[in-house]
Scaffold this active site. Structure first.
Site, mmCIF file in Angstrom:
data_model
loop_
_atom_site.group_PDB
_atom_site.id
_atom_site.type_symbol
_atom_site.label_atom_id
_atom_site.label_comp_id
_atom_site.label_asym_id
_atom_site.label_seq_id
_atom_site.Cartn_x
_atom_site.Cartn_y
_atom_site.Cartn_z
ATOM 1 C CB SER A 190 -0.885 0.004 1.244
ATOM 2 O OG SER A 190 -1.540 1.249 1.368
ATOM 3 C CB CYS A 325 -8.658 0.225 9.507
ATOM 4 S SG CYS A 325 -7.080 0.515 8.729
HETATM 5 C C1 LIG Z 1 -1.674 -4.806 7.211
HETATM 6 C C2 LIG Z 1 -2.592 -3.954 6.390
HETATM 7 N N1 LIG Z 1 -3.159 -4.468 5.290
HETATM 8 C C3 LIG Z 1 -3.976 -3.750 4.507
HETATM 9 C C4 LIG Z 1 -4.277 -2.440 4.810
HETATM 10 C C5 LIG Z 1 -5.197 -1.675 3.914
HETATM 11 O O1 LIG Z 1 -4.459 -0.817 3.067
HETATM 12 P P1 LIG Z 1 -5.154 0.435 2.388
HETATM 13 O O2 LIG Z 1 -5.423 1.434 3.467
HETATM 14 O O3 LIG Z 1 -4.152 0.926 1.382
HETATM 15 O O4 LIG Z 1 -6.403 -0.049 1.724
HETATM 16 C C6 LIG Z 1 -3.732 -1.857 5.952
HETATM 17 C C7 LIG Z 1 -4.086 -0.480 6.359
HETATM 18 O O5 LIG Z 1 -4.087 -0.153 7.532
HETATM 19 C C8 LIG Z 1 -2.842 -2.631 6.757
HETATM 20 O O6 LIG Z 1 -2.279 -2.116 7.857
#
Ligand SMILES: Cc1ncc(COP(=O)(O)O)c(C=O)c1O
Length: 392
Positions: A190, A325
């Protein structure tokens, strides 16, 4: 100190992107010169990401971020009757995708983890079945920073003919991401966790792996991810990949103001020791696990993490309780719960995550602010008042 939620753009990244919004813009599919210029920039960025991952440029698919990369890996590979193995400590981009796959007739096993937040290879081996098509285990956990034994897990998956995907979103720029050394067939990145813009990302897909697209449209990204390329964003991601690679190689030209991974680990350890020296009934979650250099997950018993996050915010220190998140959710962190922490201790835990731009002065400030805020909240809480009465 919430870099695991998102990172700022490094100045070099902004400079690389700027022309592609202004005088040099173009659609990378256009035949004219502006189009060719945009195509060349996308190709250059693809080479840079491939350089970070030690793969071929053609194995890099640009996406809109970590969530899309994770979803593309899982939905692109699995069909009814397949078995997926993942773990209970994954990011929701994998966990909720796996839950949605159950509704489509895919069998899913969620592996447990140890008290330190690690997925054991023996636990994976016991869960593998003849129809296991994919194993998806993250490289670094976003809440605790715990580094999973991905190479060993991938070997175990391959031993029964399954493919291996790793969500490396929180590992980029912090750990080497050589896909050959890691042994993975798919790997998610990301942009906004590695000093590139939000809304950018990539999925490594090994050449031999056939992936169905999730969207339908043009033939962009070799048919794996249709849609006009986000040229400026992709250029930023490519620049960030170059800087991450140089930073991991210890090249000081990787950005004048950027800290190396070693320097970050030193700052993180000083931060933890400085805070814990001043506060009792507190500790580090996953403290005994191998961890990425920037992440610290601390518990302060008898304190509500949400109140602590707000108290620190009022003093100008941005930290996270649980993962960003899920902020607003009242559930305790699924990661800390999977590690076997009590609900009270999960709710008393905060995450501090440093960025490559964090300074020693900021660490000093956090060492002063956190113990003071914890003490104040303990005084205010009914439980804390009780404790003070007992000790006095
Ligand atoms: C381990 C992990 N995977 C996936 C994501 C999701 O990424 P994005 O925010 O770019 O959708 C995050 C975001 O916090 C993350 O920490």
């Amino acid at each position: 100190m919430d870099a695991n939620a998102t990172t700022p753009l490094l100045p070099e990244v902004v400079e690389a992107m700027r022309p592609f919004w202004l005088e040099g813009f173009g659609n990378a599919s256009s035949i004219h010169q502006q189009g060719q210029h945009a195509r060349a920039a996308v190709d250059h960025a693809r080479e840079a990401v491939a350089g970070l991952l030690n793969c071929r440029a053609a194995e890099v698919v640009f996406t809109s971020g970590g969530t899309e990369s994770d979803n593309l890996a899982l939905f692109g590979l699995l069909g009814p009757g397949d078995h997926l193995i993942t773990s209970g400590i994954e990011h929701h981009a994998v966990l909720h995708a796996a839950e949605a796959l159950v509704e489509r007739g895919i069998q899913v096993t969620f592996l447990p983890c140890t008290a330190e937040g690690l997925v054991r290879v023996s636990v994976l081996e016991a869960a593998l079945k003849p129809n296991t098509r994919l194993v998806s285990i993250m490289l670094a956990n976003n809440e605790t920073g715990a580094i999973q034994p991905v190479r060993e897990l991938a070997d175990a998956a391959h031993a029964v003919g399954a493919l291996f995907h790793t969500d490396a979103v929180q590992a980029a720029g912090k750990l080497p991401l050589d896909v050959k050394a890691l042994g993975c067939d798919l790997l998610s990145l990301s942009g906004h966790k590695m000093y590139a813009p939000q809304g950018t990302g990539a999925l490594f897909v090994r050449r031999s792996v056939r992936l169905r697209p999730m969207f339908f449209g043009g033939l962009h990204e070799r048919g794996r991810r249709p849609g006009t390329e986000n040229v400026a964003g992709i250029v930023g991601l490519g620049k960030a990949a170059e800087l991450a690679r140089a930073g991991l190689a210890g090249d000081s030209s990787s950005g004048p103001s950027a800290q190396s991974a070693d320097a970050l680990a030193g700052m993180r350890d000083r931060l933890e020791q400085g805070i814990l020296a001043e506060v009792d009934e507190a500790g580090v979650n996953s403290g005994a696990a191998p961890r990425v250099a920037n992440t610290s997950n601390l518990y302060f018993d008898h304190v509500e993490a949400e109140a602590l996050v707000i108290a620190l915010d009022l003093k100008g220190l941005a930290v996270s309780g649980g993962s960003a998140c899920q902020s607003g959710a009242t559930e305790p962190s699924h990661v800390l719960t999977a590690m076997g922490l009590s609900e009270a201790r999960s709710r008393a835990s905060i995450r501090l995550s440093l960025s490559r731009l964090t300074t020693e002065e900021e660490v000093d400030r956090a060492i002063a602010l956190v113990p003071a805020a914890v003490e104040r909240l303990r005084e205010l809480s009914p439980q804390g008042k009780h404790l003070l009465a007992v000790s006095s």
